[in-house]
Enzyme design. Structure first.
Site, PDB file in Angstrom:
ATOM      1  N   GLU A   1       0.862  -1.179   0.000  1.00 27.85           N
ATOM      2  CA  GLU A   1       0.000   0.000   0.000  1.00 27.85           C
ATOM      3  C   GLU A   1       0.900   1.231   0.000  1.00 27.85           C
ATOM      4  OE1 GLU A   1      -2.619  -0.163   3.332  1.00 27.85           O
ATOM      5  OE2 GLU A   1      -3.296  -2.198   2.851  1.00 27.85           O
TER       6      GLU A   1
ATOM      7  N   ASP B   1      -5.442   8.693  10.622  1.00 22.39           N
ATOM      8  CA  ASP B   1      -4.095   8.228  10.900  1.00 22.39           C
ATOM      9  C   ASP B   1      -3.574   8.755  12.224  1.00 22.39           C
ATOM     10  OD1 ASP B   1      -3.634   6.723   8.513  1.00 22.39           O
ATOM     11  OD2 ASP B   1      -3.570   8.631   7.431  1.00 22.39           O
TER      12      ASP B   1
END
Length: 258
Positions: free
Chosen positions: A47, A58
């Site tokens: 990824e 995040d």
């Protein structure tokens, strides 16, 4: 066969390992070396993070990597040019992972076309509403034979999980918790109940478990309850410390063995 589908169809009993890193970090031009090193070291799928100034899902590690990447000058166009330069050297699936805003600014049709030209097999867009996926993204992605990977969390209802399973291809990204990304030492019983609940649904798509995997205990728990595991923050931390993908992978494999 599409690379992502091929990976899961041909894996047999093998448990897969996918790694995330942010393009353009630690340096603007390190992206291609990180990818080639991961492939050489046996990583099954990668990824590649698209840096964004407001990465709300995040934790601090990946936020910091995105900030450094943007300061280094990374853009989507530069990333696609980098990926295109190694397209013929990369045989494992590459996914772009990023937020909806930069992709929409780039243009979804242009984005999908650039993905194909750069050898990208799919995308993960954490903040993509499922309605927008069905109406705006899926028709274009299908046209280019790209997989749009959707995320589920412990809070995702069974009805929504089955709907996602019905309308996506490739695999389902099982987020281990509803919190932001970041390494954890173990998965508690609540998470294990979630894993078992999804297992019992006998979904059509394979699943990969991500968020919080950083040691042998979390890796084995993920692999026991899915087709494999996705590691992000732990590897991003090591890559930032070592500034070298081989040394970062050495330390990651050591951590996953203990």
């Amino acid at each position: 066969m599409q690379k992502i589908n091929q990976l899961f169809t041909q894996r047999g009993d093998k448990k897969l390992l996918s790694l995330y890193f942010c393009a353009g970090a630690p340096t603007l031009n390190s992206t291609t070396d990180v990818i080639k090193t991961m492939q050489r070291r046996g990583i099954d799928m990668i990824e590649v993070g698209i840096p964004f100034s407001d990465p709300m899902a995040d934790g601090p590690v990946i936020q910091d990597a995105a900030t450094k990447s943007l300061k280094n000058g990374m853009t989507l166009q530069i990333l696609f040019n980098q990926l295109k330069s190694i397209k013929n050297e990369v045989s494992i699936p590459l996914l772009l992972m990023g937020y909806l805003n930069p992709i929409m600014q780039y243009g979804i049709e242009k984005f999908c076309q650039s993905c194909v030209e750069a050898g990208v097999s799919g995308m993960i867009i954490p903040d993509l509403p499922f309605k927008d996926y069905m109406e705006d993204i899926k028709p274009v992605a299908d046209k280019y034979d790209l997989r749009v990977i959707m995320l589920i969390t412990p809070e995702t209802s069974e009805e929504r999980v089955r709907f996602i399973d019905e309308h996506t291809e490739g695999f389902i990204y099982m987020v281990s918790s509803a919190a932001t990304t970041g390494a954890q030492q173990s998965f508690d019983e609540q998470k294990m109940i979630y894993f078992r609940r999804i297992n019992a649904m006998n979904l059509r798509n394979p699943r990969m478990i991500g968020f919080g995997i950083s040691n042998r205990q979390t890796l084995e728990s993920a692999q026991a309850n899915a087709a494999g595991a996705i590691i992000g923050s732990k590897f991003v931390t090591l890559l930032d410390e070592e500034k070298d993908a081989d040394r970062a992978l050495d330390r990651l494999f050591e951590a996953l063995a203990n």
